[in-house]
Structures are given as C-alpha cells and as structure tokens.
Write a protein that holds these residues in place. Structure first.
Motif, PDB file in Angstrom:
ATOM      1  N   HIS A 227      55.940  18.316 -43.328  1.00  0.00           N
ATOM      2  CA  HIS A 227      57.386  19.024 -43.118  1.00  0.00           C
ATOM      3  C   HIS A 227      57.201  20.052 -42.043  1.00  0.00           C
ATOM      4  O   HIS A 227      56.610  20.987 -42.034  1.00  0.00           O
ATOM      5  CB  HIS A 227      57.806  19.643 -44.359  1.00  0.00           C
ATOM      6  CG  HIS A 227      59.094  20.519 -44.294  1.00  0.00           C
ATOM      7  ND1 HIS A 227      59.863  19.930 -45.156  1.00  0.00           N
ATOM      8  CD2 HIS A 227      59.582  21.362 -43.485  1.00  0.00           C
ATOM      9  CE1 HIS A 227      61.221  20.581 -45.048  1.00  0.00           C
ATOM     10  NE2 HIS A 227      60.684  21.332 -43.928  1.00  0.00           N
TER      11      HIS A 227
ATOM     12  N   HIS B  82      59.427  21.557 -38.505  1.00  0.00           N
ATOM     13  CA  HIS B  82      60.571  21.610 -37.639  1.00  0.00           C
ATOM     14  C   HIS B  82      60.353  21.431 -36.240  1.00  0.00           C
ATOM     15  O   HIS B  82      59.786  22.540 -35.528  1.00  0.00           O
ATOM     16  CB  HIS B  82      61.333  22.992 -37.669  1.00  0.00           C
ATOM     17  CG  HIS B  82      62.018  22.848 -39.225  1.00  0.00           C
ATOM     18  ND1 HIS B  82      63.276  22.539 -39.282  1.00  0.00           N
ATOM     19  CD2 HIS B  82      61.324  23.063 -40.566  1.00  0.00           C
ATOM     20  CE1 HIS B  82      63.743  22.397 -40.650  1.00  0.00           C
ATOM     21  NE2 HIS B  82      62.319  22.956 -41.554  1.00  0.00           N
TER      22      HIS B  82
ATOM     23  N   HIS C 219      65.658  20.328 -48.586  1.00  0.00           N
ATOM     24  CA  HIS C 219      65.150  21.720 -48.518  1.00  0.00           C
ATOM     25  C   HIS C 219      65.892  22.086 -50.268  1.00  0.00           C
ATOM     26  O   HIS C 219      67.094  21.945 -50.163  1.00  0.00           O
ATOM     27  CB  HIS C 219      65.717  22.439 -47.604  1.00  0.00           C
ATOM     28  CG  HIS C 219      65.111  22.224 -46.401  1.00  0.00           C
ATOM     29  ND1 HIS C 219      64.973  21.021 -45.694  1.00  0.00           N
ATOM     30  CD2 HIS C 219      64.312  22.997 -45.461  1.00  0.00           C
ATOM     31  CE1 HIS C 219      64.268  21.015 -44.603  1.00  0.00           C
ATOM     32  NE2 HIS C 219      63.860  22.284 -44.528  1.00  0.00           N
TER      33      HIS C 219
ATOM     34  N   HIS D  76      59.969  23.514 -50.511  1.00  0.00           N
ATOM     35  CA  HIS D  76      59.823  24.802 -51.266  1.00  0.00           C
ATOM     36  C   HIS D  76      60.128  24.843 -52.572  1.00  0.00           C
ATOM     37  O   HIS D  76      59.072  25.258 -53.120  1.00  0.00           O
ATOM     38  CB  HIS D  76      61.332  25.358 -50.383  1.00  0.00           C
ATOM     39  CG  HIS D  76      61.396  25.515 -48.939  1.00  0.00           C
ATOM     40  ND1 HIS D  76      60.532  26.339 -48.259  1.00  0.00           N
ATOM     41  CD2 HIS D  76      62.253  24.703 -48.025  1.00  0.00           C
ATOM     42  CE1 HIS D  76      61.005  26.110 -47.058  1.00  0.00           C
ATOM     43  NE2 HIS D  76      61.543  25.041 -46.869  1.00  0.00           N
TER      44      HIS D  76
ATOM     45  N   ASN E 117      56.020  23.846 -42.041  1.00  0.00           N
ATOM     46  CA  ASN E 117      57.321  23.957 -41.965  1.00  0.00           C
ATOM     47  C   ASN E 117      57.865  24.733 -40.533  1.00  0.00           C
ATOM     48  O   ASN E 117      58.156  23.671 -39.702  1.00  0.00           O
ATOM     49  CB  ASN E 117      57.744  25.123 -43.087  1.00  0.00           C
ATOM     50  CG  ASN E 117      59.232  25.064 -43.290  1.00  0.00           C
ATOM     51  OD1 ASN E 117      59.840  24.057 -42.995  1.00  0.00           O
ATOM     52  ND2 ASN E 117      59.769  26.041 -43.807  1.00  0.00           N
TER      53      ASN E 117
HETATM   54 ZN   LIG Z   1      62.072  23.087 -43.626  1.00  0.00          ZN
END
Ligand SMILES: [Zn+2]
Length: 420
Positions: free
Chosen positions: A60, A62, A216, A252, A317
């Motif tokens: 995961h 970004h 998420h 999360h 993340n």
């Molecule tokens: Zn994320």
C-alpha cells in the motif's frame, strides 16, 4: 549452465537453521535448491550464511504523491492541522503537478524502493474529476519504464469520493480501460455520502469489472465505537454477501482498537468468513495528536488479527508527502516501527513481521510464483542477517537485490538510497 548460483545462504523458508544452502537460477526462476549444488554458472555469489528472503512487497503506497516534499530538507513545512486540513493542502499542491513531475518522483521512488529490496508495489493512484487521468497516465508510464525491475499494480484512489461528484464511477470505468488494475475505496473522502453508500458503490464496481478492491477504512480512533458501526464490519459483511472472498483488502482499520474487547471476536469472525486481508499503515504517526494525556497509538489490533489467522501485512502508505514527511520505502524500517508500536518483540513475533511484508503482502497482490521454492520467480533479497529476527533488530543491510534472476542492486554503505 545456470545463470546465477547463490552459495552458502540461509533460507527464510523452512528450517533455515539446518545448514547453509545454495540456490540456482535460470531464466529468471529458481531451478535448484540444496546443499553444495554441483554445476557451474555464468555468475556466482559466494556468501557467508546471509539470510535470503523473497523480495519485499510494498502492499500500500501512494506512489503518485510520494517524494513531493523537499528531498534535501525533509520534514513537514506546514503544521499538522487535522486529517482534513492535510487533505486540503494536498488538493491545493497537487494542482501544480504535471505528468512529468509525477513520472520523475515516482521513478525515483521505484529506484529507492528497489535498493531497499522491494520487488513489487501496489500503488494507489488518484482518479477523480479534477485530476482525471493525469496521475494514472504518469504511473502507467512509470510502470512501463520499470517493468523489468519492479512489479507495479495500480489501485484507483478516489481522492474526491465516488458519489459526491456525478460521473466519477464512469471515470473509473474508463480508467480500467486505460490500465488500472484494482478498485480503490475511501469513504472518509466522499463528503455528504454515508460510508455504507460509498463502500457499496466501490464493491459493486469491483464486482462488475471483476477486479479486486483495496479499501481505506476506519481511519479514526473514537474513544469508543459499537462493533456494528465499524466500516470493516460493513465491508466484511458485504464482501461475504457478494462472494468476493480473498479479493478485498482493508487498510488502516484503526477504529477496531476502539471497540470493547468482548466484541473483537465477532468482527474477526466476519473478516475471516469474508476472506478480507488487512494492512496496517504507520498510523501511530498520524493519530492521537489531540490527546492531552496517555496519547493513543492508533494502530489496529495487529497481534490479535495475526493470532486469529487473518492475513495481515503492513506498508509504508505515505512517503515524504503532505500526509507523512518521513519514510524510505524501507520495509525493515517500517517493520521495526511496527514492532515497537504493536509490542511485537519475541523471536517468533519478529519473524512474523518479516513474513507480513513478504509472504502475507504477496498474497494481497496475488503475486504468482512468489517464494523460495524451486519453480518460483527469482525475486530475492540477500540480507546481511543471520535470522529473521536479526533482520529486523539489526536493520540489516540489503546486500544484493535480485530481480527476475538478475542482480539488480549491490548495496554498500556508500550507495544506500538517499545518501547520493
Ligand atoms: Zn492510503
């Protein structure tokens, strides 16, 4: 003749204490594994008992906004306001992005990740009415440019929701035609839309297009919440209803820590029955900022989820962007942070951490031929470590990174990422 033989190593799989092994590689795959392998090779790495693991899997990330902060002077330039405050800053700053900027930054991110032994990335990518396909086109180019050295899977991240702006779902349908791989979901970003409506829309589109869903959920840490009101509870139930077991991942899941302990088992049963994977992100960094005494750590129930037999991974993340100004795409570093945060310190718990960012994460990406068995793809990392727990505690150097059977990186202290 083999392409490459790696000699005198310990293997992460099986009884790695049982003696030093050799691995032989041909055409990008492991073709032999045993002690004192006979036969010659074009290349040979003769080692001294180092630990060999399959490539790290960043499940995961970004990637489209990674490294958007100053590389020379890392750290937050603006104060931490709130999650929404940071999101507003992100929306403002991303307007300045061009496709070329994203390609440059994401390319550097791939380079850094590879040097830290990452051989596969599931990358989140903004798709919304404002950015349209700018981020997607850029990451598709990065995926193409790096196809020999990094497996990249693209998740459409609904930065501006799915239902609040008309036409967004059609935009996603179009994005999948362009090359998007996985459907995304972020109920907290769909303003004026209930989390149930958002999750339904995302899951229905994933089922319609026969793609996986990466969500998420439960990003906050209320002091208390009823287990029935958790987003993960709803997502797991809907996943089961749609017979989508094994094809949904939830990141999360922090609010799971806020329910009464006696109801945790009920949520775990739903997650297991639905076959939902869980990813823990470094939420300790983000959460608990308003607490004035006994600051909450805001992690999901990592140890309990693992003990319940649920597939759990962890991931970086955000790396050096508006949402988190730290990070190196280094899963050993993130793993050590998790070890502290989740109180995982026994030999077997530290070994579990190494499994979370390799085998467990590979399951989330449905990576074919992953692992150290004969016949699997030779995506490997040679760690300067004598055991899985020492890999985490020592923050072991990744001496060699092997991608598709070829030595892609040789790390020395002089060329470790970030120092150049
Ligand atoms: Zn994320």
């Amino acid at each position: 003749m083999y392409d490459l033989v790696i000699r005198n190593i310990r293997l992460f799989e099986g009884p790695f204490q049982s003696g030093l092994m050799d691995l032989a590689i041909e055409d990008g795959h492991i073709v032999e594994r045993g002690q004192h392998l006979a036969g010659s090779a074009k290349d040979e790495l003769s080692l001294d008992g180092e630990l060999v693991i399959p490539g790290f899997v960043e499940s995961h990330l970004h990637l489209d906004i990674a490294l958007m902060n100053s590389f020379q002077v890392p750290g937050r330039e603006e104060p931490y306001l709130s999650h929404y405050g940071l999101n507003d800053t992100l929306e403002r700053r991303r307007k300045e992005f061009s496709e070329e900027d994203i390609i440059t930054r994401a390319g550097k991110a791939v380079e850094m990740a590879l040097r830290h032994g990452v051989t596969a990335i599931r990358a989140q990518c903004h798709v919304d009415p404002q950015a349209k396909f700018r981020h997607l086109n850029a990451l598709l180019a990065v995926k193409e440019q790096n196809k020999e050295r990094m497996f990249i899977q693209l998740v459409g991240f609904p930065q501006q929701g799915l239902l609040q702006h008309k036409g967004t779902l059609d935009l996603f349908r179009e994005a999948f035609k362009l090359g998007l791989d996985v459907m995304g979901c972020a109920p907290n970003l769909d303003r004026g839309v209930s989390y149930k409506e958002h999750i339904d829309a995302a899951l229905e589109l994933a089922v319609e297009l026969d793609v996986e869903l990466d969500a998420h959920v439960d990003l906050g840490i209320p002091w208390e919440i009823d287990w029935e009101d958790l987003e993960i509870t709803y997502l797991a139930r809907r996943t089961k209803d749609r017979n989508y077991a094994g094809r949904v991942t939830a990141g999360h899941v922090c609010a799971l820590g806020s329910i009464k302990p006696e109801y945790v088992g009920k949520v775990f049963e739903l997650i297991k029955a639905a076959g939902v994977n869980i990813i823990s992100q470094p939420d300790m960094y983000r959460l608990g900022r308003d607490d004035r005494q006994h600051v909450r750590r805001g992690l999901t129930r990592v140890k309990e989820l693992l003990a319940a037999g649920i597939n759990v991974a962890f991931a970086s993340n955000n790396v050096r962007d508006v949402l988190r100004p730290m990070g190196n795409f280094d899963l050993l570093e993130e793993g050590l942070i998790l070890a502290y945060g989740a109180h995982m310190d026994t030999v077997s718990e530290l070994e579990a951490i190494l499994k979370m960012c390799t085998y467990n994460a590979a399951r989330i990406l449905s990576l074919p031929s992953y692992g150290l068995d004969v016949g699997n793809k030779a995506d490997l990392v040679v760690l300067n470590a004598s055991s899985p727990s020492s890999a985490i505690v020592d923050q072991a150097e990744k001496r060699y990174v092997i991608k598709s059977g070829r030595v892609a990186v040789v790390n020395t202290h002089q060329n470790m990422p970030g120092l150049a």
